[in-house]
Design a protein around this motif. Sequence first.
Motif, short mmCIF file in Angstrom:
data_model
loop_
_atom_site.label_atom_id
_atom_site.label_comp_id
_atom_site.label_asym_id
_atom_site.label_seq_id
_atom_site.Cartn_x
_atom_site.Cartn_y
_atom_site.Cartn_z
N SER A 25 0.83 -1.20 0.00
CA SER A 25 0.00 0.00 0.00
C SER A 25 0.86 1.25 0.00
O SER A 25 1.86 1.32 0.72
CB SER A 25 -0.91 0.01 1.23
N PRO A 26 0.49 2.27 -0.78
CA PRO A 26 1.25 3.51 -0.79
C PRO A 26 0.96 4.40 0.41
O PRO A 26 1.64 5.40 0.63
CB PRO A 26 0.77 4.19 -2.08
N ILE A 94 7.37 -1.34 4.67
CA ILE A 94 7.90 -0.68 5.87
C ILE A 94 8.09 0.81 5.62
O ILE A 94 8.86 1.47 6.29
CB ILE A 94 9.21 -1.33 6.37
N GLY A 95 7.37 1.32 4.62
CA GLY A 95 7.31 2.75 4.39
C GLY A 95 8.33 3.34 3.45
O GLY A 95 8.44 4.55 3.35
N GLY A 191 17.78 7.96 2.05
CA GLY A 191 17.57 8.60 3.34
C GLY A 191 16.25 8.28 4.00
O GLY A 191 15.97 8.78 5.08
N LYS A 192 15.42 7.45 3.35
CA LYS A 192 14.10 7.12 3.91
C LYS A 192 14.14 5.93 4.86
O LYS A 192 13.16 5.63 5.53
CB LYS A 192 13.11 6.85 2.78
N SER A 206 15.03 -1.13 7.85
CA SER A 206 14.00 -0.52 8.70
C SER A 206 13.73 0.89 8.25
O SER A 206 14.65 1.64 7.89
CB SER A 206 14.41 -0.54 10.17
N GLY A 207 12.44 1.28 8.24
CA GLY A 207 12.06 2.63 7.89
C GLY A 207 12.37 3.59 9.01
O GLY A 207 12.54 3.18 10.17
N LYS A 208 12.44 4.88 8.69
CA LYS A 208 12.79 5.87 9.69
C LYS A 208 11.58 6.42 10.44
O LYS A 208 11.73 7.10 11.45
CB LYS A 208 13.56 7.02 9.05
N ARG A 209 10.38 6.13 9.94
CA ARG A 209 9.22 6.59 10.70
C ARG A 209 8.99 5.67 11.88
O ARG A 209 9.38 4.51 11.88
CB ARG A 209 7.98 6.63 9.80
N LYS A 210 8.33 6.18 12.92
CA LYS A 210 8.16 5.43 14.15
C LYS A 210 7.12 4.32 14.01
O LYS A 210 7.25 3.26 14.60
CB LYS A 210 7.77 6.37 15.29
N ALA A 211 6.05 4.56 13.26
CA ALA A 211 4.96 3.59 13.16
C ALA A 211 5.35 2.44 12.23
O ALA A 211 5.94 2.65 11.17
CB ALA A 211 3.70 4.26 12.63
#
Length: 268
Positions: A25-26, A94-95, A191-192, A206-211
């Motif tokens: 999903s985007p 994972i974003g 950088g994402k 791993s993505g950098k956003r917390k969720a």
Amino acid sequence: MATLPCADDALVRLLNQQGYQPLLSPRTGTEPPEIYLYDNDALRRWGRLSSAVPAGSLPAELNGGELQSIRHQETSRKGASAAGSFLKDALKCIGVDSAPKLDLSFTEGHALSFSFSGVTWRGLDPAEIGAALQKGFDPGAMPPEQVRLGMVHIAYEYAYAEKLMMTVEDRTGGKFQLQALKLDGFIDLGGKAQFEAVSRTTLSFSGKRKAAAAFACKIGQVKRQQGAWRFFAKEVLGQGATGHEAEAEPYLLRKGAVLIVEDGGGPD
């Protein structure tokens, strides 16, 4: 293409066995329950179910917990070219919606496997969805023909992952060492996200956003029967020898495939 066929993928099979439909999903910040329209392998997100049922008809709190049985499960063997395509799509889970460079040529001659870790789930019981629909369901601007044909679906539970793991099957008798490679020459995540060699054969992304990102859902079909809206989260396999319905299995839109979600122009 609205699907990624993965019939030989052990992780996809495992998810299917547990009633999950793998998704790409985007969108970020995905929370159940959500409405989808499914037509010819196209899965389009319409919007939140709360926008189509009376206020207060859904529970205020979601259920949730860990999914340890899915954690660390690996997929089938893939060549470097196919694995690169799979990795690009899996990173979206994972974003990471784009990566400037994903060159897996350093894995040539080795089989690869992928797994999700830090897996959790959030959702509602299908009975709670059914109860909300019976209090009133407003299709709004949904195409009437798609509603009539049972193309309206509701994702009532999502599975989320914090990390994606890629493992190289060492065919060099222990000589293969990821830590010894200059991986930034092969992989650039813009950088994402970040990646690291957590062992001599395994990379962690791993993505950098917390969720954590939603990568699979449990979904059911909405139908209008005898003047009432009903929710079907199980598929009856047929009738047994006694004429009674055989045991049902979880409803799946497409077995052995990862569905690509599109935004469908709904109310939100």
